[in-house]
Design a protein around this motif. Structure first.
Motif, PDB file in Angstrom:
ATOM      1  N   THR A   1       0.840  -1.195   0.000  1.00 38.33           N
ATOM      2  CA  THR A   1       0.000   0.000   0.000  1.00 38.33           C
ATOM      3  C   THR A   1       0.875   1.244   0.000  1.00 38.33           C
ATOM      4  OG1 THR A   1      -1.748  -1.159   1.210  1.00 38.33           O
ATOM      5  CG2 THR A   1      -1.834   1.247   1.185  1.00 38.33           C
ATOM      6  N   GLY A   2       0.812   1.980  -1.092  1.00 38.56           N
ATOM      7  CA  GLY A   2       1.540   3.232  -1.210  1.00 38.56           C
ATOM      8  C   GLY A   2       0.627   4.412  -0.946  1.00 38.56           C
ATOM      9  N   SER A   3       0.907   5.520  -1.605  1.00 41.43           N
ATOM     10  CA  SER A   3       0.096   6.730  -1.433  1.00 41.43           C
ATOM     11  C   SER A   3       0.376   7.684  -2.572  1.00 41.43           C
ATOM     12  CB  SER A   3       0.433   7.416  -0.103  1.00 41.43           C
ATOM     13  OG  SER A   3      -0.193   8.681  -0.010  1.00 41.43           O
ATOM     14  N   LYS A   4      -0.642   8.437  -2.964  1.00 40.22           N
ATOM     15  CA  LYS A   4      -0.425   9.498  -3.950  1.00 40.22           C
ATOM     16  C   LYS A   4       0.550  10.541  -3.427  1.00 40.22           C
ATOM     17  CE  LYS A   4      -5.039   8.733  -5.847  1.00 40.22           C
ATOM     18  NZ  LYS A   4      -6.388   9.268  -6.105  1.00 40.22           N
ATOM     19  N   GLN A   5       0.610  10.691  -2.106  1.00 42.40           N
ATOM     20  CA  GLN A   5       1.544  11.645  -1.515  1.00 42.40           C
ATOM     21  C   GLN A   5       2.994  11.203  -1.704  1.00 42.40           C
ATOM     22  OE1 GLN A   5      -1.379  12.878   2.156  1.00 42.40           O
ATOM     23  NE2 GLN A   5       0.798  13.216   2.436  1.00 42.40           N
ATOM     24  N   GLY A   6       3.213   9.923  -1.932  1.00 40.61           N
ATOM     25  CA  GLY A   6       4.555   9.456  -2.228  1.00 40.61           C
ATOM     26  C   GLY A   6       4.964   9.716  -3.664  1.00 40.61           C
ATOM     27  N   ILE A   7       4.037  10.226  -4.482  1.00 39.19           N
ATOM     28  CA  ILE A   7       4.307  10.518  -5.892  1.00 39.19           C
ATOM     29  C   ILE A   7       4.352  12.027  -6.132  1.00 39.19           C
ATOM     30  CG2 ILE A   7       3.486  10.193  -8.266  1.00 39.19           C
ATOM     31  CD1 ILE A   7       2.066   7.643  -7.234  1.00 39.19           C
ATOM     32  N   THR A   8       3.359  12.743  -5.603  1.00 37.97           N
ATOM     33  CA  THR A   8       3.310  14.196  -5.819  1.00 37.97           C
ATOM     34  C   THR A   8       3.920  14.977  -4.664  1.00 37.97           C
ATOM     35  OG1 THR A   8       1.067  14.298  -4.894  1.00 37.97           O
ATOM     36  CG2 THR A   8       1.268  14.003  -7.283  1.00 37.97           C
ATOM     37  N   THR A   9       4.153  14.338  -3.526  1.00 39.08           N
ATOM     38  CA  THR A   9       4.830  14.895  -2.335  1.00 39.08           C
ATOM     39  C   THR A   9       4.402  16.316  -1.990  1.00 39.08           C
ATOM     40  OG1 THR A   9       6.780  15.594  -3.634  1.00 39.08           O
ATOM     41  CG2 THR A   9       6.822  13.392  -2.664  1.00 39.08           C
ATOM     42  N   PRO A  10       3.131  16.524  -1.661  1.00 40.01           N
ATOM     43  CA  PRO A  10       2.652  17.874  -1.349  1.00 40.01           C
ATOM     44  C   PRO A  10       3.323  18.424  -0.087  1.00 40.01           C
ATOM     45  CG  PRO A  10       1.008  16.224  -0.762  1.00 40.01           C
ATOM     46  CD  PRO A  10       2.071  15.511  -1.531  1.00 40.01           C
ATOM     47  N   PRO A  11       3.355  19.751   0.057  1.00 44.60           N
ATOM     48  CA  PRO A  11       3.969  20.345   1.252  1.00 44.60           C
ATOM     49  C   PRO A  11       3.287  19.861   2.532  1.00 44.60           C
ATOM     50  CG  PRO A  11       3.510  22.017  -0.418  1.00 44.60           C
ATOM     51  CD  PRO A  11       2.826  20.762  -0.870  1.00 44.60           C
ATOM     52  N   GLY A  12       4.065  19.754   3.586  1.00 46.19           N
ATOM     53  CA  GLY A  12       3.545  19.281   4.854  1.00 46.19           C
ATOM     54  C   GLY A  12       3.611  17.775   4.940  1.00 46.19           C
ATOM     55  N   ASN A  13       3.573  17.249   6.159  1.00 40.15           N
ATOM     56  CA  ASN A  13       3.559  15.795   6.359  1.00 40.15           C
ATOM     57  C   ASN A  13       4.743  15.125   5.645  1.00 40.15           C
ATOM     58  OD1 ASN A  13       2.486  13.536   7.542  1.00 40.15           O
ATOM     59  ND2 ASN A  13       0.627  13.486   6.310  1.00 40.15           N
ATOM     60  N   THR A  14       5.891  15.788   5.700  1.00 42.03           N
ATOM     61  CA  THR A  14       7.053  15.341   4.935  1.00 42.03           C
ATOM     62  C   THR A  14       7.524  13.938   5.296  1.00 42.03           C
ATOM     63  OG1 THR A  14       7.730  17.653   4.684  1.00 42.03           O
ATOM     64  CG2 THR A  14       9.389  15.966   4.224  1.00 42.03           C
ATOM     65  N   PRO A  15       7.591  13.547   6.564  1.00 36.95           N
ATOM     66  CA  PRO A  15       8.032  12.175   6.851  1.00 36.95           C
ATOM     67  C   PRO A  15       7.148  11.121   6.194  1.00 36.95           C
ATOM     68  CG  PRO A  15       8.108  13.508   8.834  1.00 36.95           C
ATOM     69  CD  PRO A  15       7.402  14.319   7.806  1.00 36.95           C
ATOM     70  N   TYR A  16       5.844  11.358   6.171  1.00 37.42           N
ATOM     71  CA  TYR A  16       4.930  10.423   5.520  1.00 37.42           C
ATOM     72  C   TYR A  16       5.212  10.371   4.022  1.00 37.42           C
ATOM     73  CZ  TYR A  16       0.519   8.276   4.032  1.00 37.42           C
ATOM     74  OH  TYR A  16      -0.418   7.443   3.469  1.00 37.42           O
ATOM     75  N   ASN A  17       5.382  11.535   3.397  1.00 36.18           N
ATOM     76  CA  ASN A  17       5.684  11.569   1.973  1.00 36.18           C
ATOM     77  C   ASN A  17       6.966  10.803   1.660  1.00 36.18           C
ATOM     78  OD1 ASN A  17       3.474  13.274   1.781  1.00 36.18           O
ATOM     79  ND2 ASN A  17       4.651  15.108   1.318  1.00 36.18           N
ATOM     80  N   VAL A  18       7.992  11.035   2.467  1.00 37.31           N
ATOM     81  CA  VAL A  18       9.270  10.347   2.255  1.00 37.31           C
ATOM     82  C   VAL A  18       9.090   8.839   2.381  1.00 37.31           C
ATOM     83  CG1 VAL A  18      11.574   9.989   3.239  1.00 37.31           C
ATOM     84  CG2 VAL A  18      10.696  12.308   2.947  1.00 37.31           C
ATOM     85  N   SER A  19       8.340   8.415   3.386  1.00 35.36           N
ATOM     86  CA  SER A  19       8.140   6.980   3.593  1.00 35.36           C
ATOM     87  C   SER A  19       7.422   6.352   2.404  1.00 35.36           C
ATOM     88  CB  SER A  19       7.361   6.721   4.890  1.00 35.36           C
ATOM     89  OG  SER A  19       5.994   7.099   4.785  1.00 35.36           O
ATOM     90  N   LYS A  20       6.405   7.022   1.888  1.00 32.68           N
ATOM     91  CA  LYS A  20       5.636   6.446   0.787  1.00 32.68           C
ATOM     92  C   LYS A  20       6.378   6.551  -0.552  1.00 32.68           C
ATOM     93  CE  LYS A  20       2.055   4.907   3.025  1.00 32.68           C
ATOM     94  NZ  LYS A  20       1.744   3.453   3.079  1.00 32.68           N
ATOM     95  N   ALA A  21       7.226   7.564  -0.711  1.00 34.50           N
ATOM     96  CA  ALA A  21       8.073   7.604  -1.895  1.00 34.50           C
ATOM     97  C   ALA A  21       9.049   6.426  -1.872  1.00 34.50           C
ATOM     98  CB  ALA A  21       8.831   8.932  -1.962  1.00 34.50           C
ATOM     99  N   GLY A  22       9.574   6.113  -0.698  1.00 36.34           N
ATOM    100  CA  GLY A  22      10.452   4.959  -0.573  1.00 36.34           C
ATOM    101  C   GLY A  22       9.734   3.650  -0.820  1.00 36.34           C
ATOM    102  N   VAL A  23       8.500   3.561  -0.361  1.00 38.45           N
ATOM    103  CA  VAL A  23       7.688   2.367  -0.606  1.00 38.45           C
ATOM    104  C   VAL A  23       7.488   2.162  -2.103  1.00 38.45           C
ATOM    105  CG1 VAL A  23       5.289   1.565  -0.450  1.00 38.45           C
ATOM    106  CG2 VAL A  23       6.522   2.259   1.620  1.00 38.45           C
ATOM    107  N   LYS A  24       7.202   3.230  -2.830  1.00 41.73           N
ATOM    108  CA  LYS A  24       7.039   3.137  -4.282  1.00 41.73           C
ATOM    109  C   LYS A  24       8.315   2.603  -4.926  1.00 41.73           C
ATOM    110  CE  LYS A  24       6.433   6.174  -8.342  1.00 41.73           C
ATOM    111  NZ  LYS A  24       7.853   6.177  -8.796  1.00 41.73           N
TER     112      LYS A  24
END
Length: 288
Positions: A152-175
């Protein structure tokens, strides 16, 4: 006969086979575990210990035909030893056909959050996936049976919107990790295990409730709708299972993702979608 039985399915989804789901105590994980159980699969539910995991086992057991084994195993996916212990328990009865690495948290992190917050999010979201891949994928490959690993990834791991940066980083790594897995699996002779990246849209889950949303918003999908979309994507053999929702279409997602990639190609400022000099251009692009 279930709805899944009436349509094409991934060969890993079969009665008598085993499914492992992390983050199974609620949300998408619980909905997926319930569907796998309804198909006659033995299901191992992994999540943090507590009443939610116990209740999830009761829910999933109620959906299972007579005789299907449903087990709940308290597991911290960020702890490699705990994930390996789960693997050993499952594989004592044979390698699983489906592993769904779904556990995830948000924890309200920001770019300059303390190290503990960063570790808590990355340990669960990213290391939980890496631990799961390392623990289960070799056993599934060696078994030589049809299998599927869903992450399970996240759109935030692809477009990485401002804020919630640790979550974005984690989901970009998951991708990135799941893409690497797919490449490895398809390069194996006679390989029968496939990898899939589930990219949910707006889903009313425990994470949403934790942000104080007491009732499902109209724009959100239910976890069950998301799992329906997942199973259809698995049947088609999709790697990227990009889910819409009740407020965002696939076309909108495609434009947002393409714009994010275009920042590099066009040498725009980072996260230009939210940059005041480019916000109007983004609006015109998405509406064109």
């Amino acid at each position: 006969m279930t709805a899944l039985q009436e349509q094409a399915r991934h060969p890993a989804i079969r009665s008598g086979a085993t499914a492992v789901v992390t983050g199974a105590a609620s949300g998408i994980g619980l909905a997926a575990a319930t569907r796998f159980a309804a198909e006659g699969m033995a299901v191992w539910l992994a999540d943090l210990p507590g009443g939610a995991l116990d209740a999830a086992r009761e829910t999933v057991s109620a959906a299972a035909p007579g005789g299907a084994a449903i087990r709940a195993v308290p597991t911290d996916v960020g702890d490699r030893a705990a994930v390996e212990a789960l693997r050993d328990a499952v594989c004592a009865e044979g390698a699983p056909a489906i592993v769904m690495l779904n556990a995830g948290i948000e924890a309200g992190g920001k770019l300059f959050s303390d190290a503990e917050t960063w570790h808590r999010i990355l340990d669960t979201n990213l290391w939980g996936v890496i631990n799961g891949l390392h623990a289960f994928a070799p056993a599934m490959i060696e078994a030589g049976e049809p299998g599927a690993i869903v992450v399970t990834g996240s759109k935030q791991g692809i477009t990485t919107p401002p804020g919630n940066t640790p979550y974005n980083v984690s989901k970009a790594g998951v991708k990135a990790a799941t893409e690497a897995l797919a490449h490895d699996l398809r390069g194996r002779e006679n390989g029968r295990v496939t990898a899939h990246l589930l990219i949910p849209g707006f889903v009313y889950t425990g994470l949403t409730k934790a942000r104080g949303v007491a009732q499902k918003p109209e724009g959100a999908w239910t976890p069950e709708e998301t799992v329906d979309f997942l199973l259809a994507g698995l049947a088609r053999g999709d790697f990227y299972i990009l889910c819409p929702d009740n407020e965002t279409t696939r076309a909108q997602d495609e434009k947002r993702i393409a714009w994010a990639a275009g920042d590099i190609i066009e040498n725009r400022p980072a996260l230009s979608r939210w940059h005041p000099d480019f916000s109007e251009a983004f609006r015109r692009y998405t509406q064109g």
